[in-house]
Design a protein around this motif. Structure first.
Motif, short mmCIF file in Angstrom:
data_model
loop_
_atom_site.label_atom_id
_atom_site.label_comp_id
_atom_site.label_asym_id
_atom_site.label_seq_id
_atom_site.Cartn_x
_atom_site.Cartn_y
_atom_site.Cartn_z
N PRO A 158 0.80 -1.22 0.00
CA PRO A 158 0.00 0.00 0.00
C PRO A 158 0.84 1.28 0.00
O PRO A 158 2.05 1.24 0.25
N ASP A 159 0.15 2.38 -0.25
CA ASP A 159 0.74 3.69 -0.05
C ASP A 159 0.75 4.06 1.43
O ASP A 159 1.65 4.74 1.91
N ARG A 251 -4.40 12.52 5.22
CA ARG A 251 -3.33 13.54 5.22
C ARG A 251 -1.96 12.90 5.02
O ARG A 251 -1.07 13.54 4.45
N THR A 252 -1.82 11.65 5.43
CA THR A 252 -0.58 10.93 5.11
C THR A 252 -0.49 10.68 3.61
O THR A 252 0.59 10.76 3.02
N LEU A 253 -1.62 10.38 2.98
CA LEU A 253 -1.64 10.20 1.53
C LEU A 253 -1.18 11.44 0.79
O LEU A 253 -0.56 11.35 -0.28
N LEU A 254 -1.48 12.61 1.36
CA LEU A 254 -1.02 13.86 0.73
C LEU A 254 0.49 13.86 0.56
O LEU A 254 1.02 14.36 -0.44
N TRP A 258 -0.93 12.19 -3.43
CA TRP A 258 -2.35 12.26 -3.70
C TRP A 258 -2.89 13.63 -3.33
O TRP A 258 -2.44 14.26 -2.38
N ASN A 259 -3.89 14.09 -4.08
CA ASN A 259 -4.46 15.43 -3.87
C ASN A 259 -5.87 15.29 -3.29
O ASN A 259 -6.84 15.07 -4.01
N VAL A 260 -5.94 15.36 -1.97
CA VAL A 260 -7.23 15.26 -1.27
C VAL A 260 -7.33 16.45 -0.33
O VAL A 260 -6.76 16.44 0.76
#
Length: 405
Positions: A158-159, A251-254, A258-260
């Motif tokens: 995973p990311d 926010r970790t995905l940012l 990733w753009n969330v």
């Protein structure tokens, strides 16, 4: 095969943990790895979020998926078990997979899969990873089935990894202490992959810290005392905890590209039910009397239900209760209120605990009521006995709730 024939094949041929319990549990990944080889390794290159935990992993997965969907991504979501329809486990942007796709996959691969003797869950993981590749999802949210280290979903890279919390559940498979269970769930922590921990006592947190350090994985512990900046479409303080965990994961995905933005997260949290189809979490299924269904089935889950009951105005309480036969139900039932009237029943699955045995064990916890021949009969009796200002609660098992939705 058409879809009905396909389902009949899957249910008849494959050992299914949700129905029969331990006999269907596979404590290794070798079969899943062989299935991945047969399919040309669909898990490789899949961008995803992997979510484990004792409680809340389903809600957290749906919250993450909903926010990603609101951000404009094509989002796969794999959860288990299903409540009414097998296809609930497999969604893209909230829509269940179509029947023809399931039937086509099974027809295409059953001859290759049969010599491997996969379980029902292993078939499902193989299917969903294949389908997400075929559909070219941007990102998927993958909920662990049980544990983590040896769960079939643990073939993904995973990311972000997420572990919601640790409690005593599935102890026959995962261990009899929170440290042992934490170690199993920590098995989803991968080299260099950030991990978000939703809620952990000191001893459990140390298990996660050690695993993360060994994997050189950045670790974040969610501050569950911070105000949640967005309203959550799922009621209850426990869902606010899940939302904080989902927010930390997003926010970790940012940080991984990733753009969330916050507007998408706010919409995603607010619209989680219509976006993803999540059901059975303090779900109102009737009025006068107010009737609520909740899939809580272990100590921590039923403790949360008790807290929700305390915050829900009502006169008398009527509880439709059914459980499975392979859990420590004595500790779980100790969390339920003694001043309620109970309607004991058994879900229509082999794992369901006989209603007479359930009543006898409940009596030891100070819970009293009558046996009913089915979940539907128990619910009908409870609603008939209840006054317009009373509360009827259906709980104790995913499978009991499935029969009333």
């Amino acid at each position: 095969m058409n879809y009905a024939e396909t389902l009949a094949y899957l249910y008849a041929r494959l050992p299914m943990y949700q129905r029969i319990g331990a006999a269907a549990y596979r404590a290794d990944l070798s079969t899943t790895q062989a299935l991945m080889d047969q399919l040309g390794r669909p898990e490789q290159g899949l961008r995803c979020v992997h979510v484990a935990g004792t409680n809340g992993k389903g809600s957290t997965s749906h919250l993450i998926a909903s926010a990603l969907q609101e951000a404009g991504y094509k989002v796969g979501l794999h959860t288990s078990p299903h409540l009414k329809d097998f296809r609930e486990r497999f969604r893209i942007n909230g829509r269940m997979v179509d029947e023809a796709t399931v039937a086509t996959f099974v027809e295409r691969y059953k001859a290759e899969f049969e010599p491997l003797s996969p379980s029902f869950f292993e078939w499902g993981v193989a299917f969903v990873l294949w389908w997400f590749r075929e559909a070219q999802v941007d990102i998927a949210v993958i909920e662990v089935g049980m544990g983590g280290r040896l769960d079939s979903t643990n073939v993904v890279l995973p990311d972000v990894s997420v572990i919601t919390n640790i409690g005593l559940d599935h102890t026959a498979f995962l261990g009899n202490t929170v440290e042992a269970i934490a170690a199993e769930k920590a098995g989803i922590i991968k080299p260099g992959v950030p991990v978000v921990i939703g809620d952990a006592t000191d001893v459990v947190a140390n298990v996660f810290r050690e695993r993360a350090a060994a994997m050189n994985a950045p670790i974040t512990f969610v501050d569950q005392h911070q105000p949640l900046p967005f309203p959550c479409g799922l009621p209850g303080r426990h869902q606010e905890k899940n939302a904080r965990t989902a927010l930390a994961a997003l926010r970790t995905l940012l940080g991984t590209g990733w753009n969330v933005d916050d507007a998408a997260i706010e919409r995603g949290f607010r619209n989680v039910v219509p976006n993803t189809g999540l059901r059975g979490r303090w779900e109102v299924i009737g009025h006068a009397p107010l009737t609520i269904a909740d899939v809580a089935h272990n100590v921590d889950g039923l403790r949360t239900v008790r807290a929700m009951l305390d915050r829900t105005p009502h006169e008398r309480l009527h509880v439709v209760l059914g459980m499975v036969n392979d859990k420590d139900i004595g500790a779980a039932m100790a969390e339920l209120p003694r001043d309620a009237t109970y309607y004991f029943c058994k879900a229509d699955i082999p794992r369901g605990l006989d209603a007479e045995l359930l009543r006898d064990q409940a009596a030891h916890a100070g819970l009293h009521g009558e046996i009913h021949r089915s979940v539907a009969a128990a619910l009908d009796a409870a609603r008939t006995a209840a006054g317009p200002n009373d509360l009827v609660l259906v709980t104790g098992s995913v499978f009991v709730v499935a029969e009333v939705l």
